[in-house]
Scaffold this motif. Structure first.
Motif, short mmCIF file in Angstrom:
data_model
loop_
_atom_site.label_atom_id
_atom_site.label_comp_id
_atom_site.label_asym_id
_atom_site.label_seq_id
_atom_site.Cartn_x
_atom_site.Cartn_y
_atom_site.Cartn_z
N HIS A 1 176.00 77.96 -29.58
CA HIS A 1 176.18 79.31 -29.04
C HIS A 1 177.34 80.02 -29.74
O HIS A 1 177.22 81.19 -30.15
CB HIS A 1 176.41 79.26 -27.53
N LYS B 1 171.34 75.52 -20.20
CA LYS B 1 171.14 76.93 -20.53
C LYS B 1 171.19 77.13 -22.05
O LYS B 1 172.16 76.75 -22.71
CB LYS B 1 172.22 77.77 -19.87
N THR B 2 170.14 77.71 -22.57
CA THR B 2 170.05 78.01 -23.99
C THR B 2 169.06 79.15 -24.20
O THR B 2 168.14 79.33 -23.40
CB THR B 2 169.62 76.78 -24.81
N HIS B 3 169.24 79.90 -25.26
CA HIS B 3 168.28 80.93 -25.63
C HIS B 3 167.17 80.35 -26.50
O HIS B 3 166.19 81.03 -26.78
CB HIS B 3 168.96 82.09 -26.37
N LYS C 1 163.95 78.43 -27.46
CA LYS C 1 162.70 78.04 -26.80
C LYS C 1 162.37 76.60 -27.17
O LYS C 1 162.73 76.12 -28.25
CB LYS C 1 161.56 78.94 -27.24
N HIS D 1 163.96 84.85 -34.50
CA HIS D 1 164.16 85.26 -33.11
C HIS D 1 162.85 85.57 -32.42
O HIS D 1 162.67 85.23 -31.25
CB HIS D 1 165.07 86.48 -33.04
N ARG E 1 163.49 82.39 -30.06
CA ARG E 1 164.59 82.77 -29.17
C ARG E 1 164.06 83.49 -27.94
O ARG E 1 163.24 84.39 -28.04
CB ARG E 1 165.56 83.69 -29.91
N GLU E 2 164.55 83.05 -26.77
CA GLU E 2 164.21 83.72 -25.52
C GLU E 2 164.86 85.10 -25.51
O GLU E 2 165.97 85.27 -26.00
CB GLU E 2 164.75 82.93 -24.31
N LYS E 3 164.16 86.05 -24.97
CA LYS E 3 164.72 87.39 -24.82
C LYS E 3 165.78 87.35 -23.73
O LYS E 3 165.69 86.61 -22.77
CB LYS E 3 163.62 88.39 -24.43
N ASP E 4 166.81 88.16 -23.89
CA ASP E 4 167.88 88.22 -22.87
C ASP E 4 167.37 88.85 -21.59
O ASP E 4 166.52 89.62 -21.50
CB ASP E 4 169.09 89.01 -23.40
#
Length: 185
Positions: A68, A123-125, A127, A178, A182-185
């Motif tokens: 992160h 917790k991580t962005h 996927k 992304h 990557r998960e969307k915020d």
């Protein structure tokens, strides 16, 4: 920072063993604004379709935190570059400093994703598909590294149009990864 350096070197060694070759290790120093970034490894061989070996739960938390923080450094550098290149008269020294940061961090990216550091670990962005499709993820990471090195090269010059073009290509590699991983915020 020492933990990520150790993990980076371990990940690089795993890649080397998988590909039966030894990567060169290069320690670079770069900065985001005035903050130094150190312990960067040379480009990892991302042709192997595997991410670094699994880590235990305690190590996973550290790796995820460091991942992160490194993505924050990349994002901060991209923001500074974007602001400078949007300015009428960009400060090329700031662009170069931040291009160096991105180029130093880019080859490390695959080592930030050992098995056991996905959504199940905390917790991580990122996927879960990162670990389900490692060959594609590593190909995208390799594209990012190539674009980061090309951007750094362009930023060393004085042709602002060429620097902007290279920045656009770098941004495309970020978006490509992304959009999938990557998960969307």
């Amino acid at each position: 920072m020492r933990t990520i350096a150790i993990l980076t070197l371990a990940g690089t060694a795993l890649f080397a063993a998988a590909c039966e070759q030894q990567p060169a290790v290069d320690t670079n120093t770069a900065a985001v604004e005035n903050e130094a970034v150190t312990d960067a490894a040379a480009p990892a061989n991302t042709s192997a379709a595997a991410l670094p070996a699994a880590v235990d739960a305690e190590t996973a938390k550290t790796v995820m935190h460091d991942r992160h923080e490194n993505f924050e450094k990349l994002g901060d550098a991209m923001k500074v570059i974007g602001r400078e290149l949007d300015a009428g008269s960009p400060d090329l020294a700031r662009v170069r400093t931040n291009a160096d940061t991105i180029a130093a961090l880019a080859p490390q990216l695959p080592s930030w994703f050992p098995a056991g550091t996905g959504p199940d670990a905390g917790k991580t962005h990122a996927k879960a598909i990162v670990w389900e499709q490692p060959a594609d993820f590593l190909a995208k990471a390799s594209d990012f590294d190539r674009a980061a090195q090309a951007f750094k090269t362009a930023a060393q010059g004085t042709d602002v149009a060429a620097i902007r073009t290279a920045q656009g290509e770098l941004g495309k590699t970020c978006k490509s990864c992304h959009d999938t991983y990557r998960e969307k915020d």
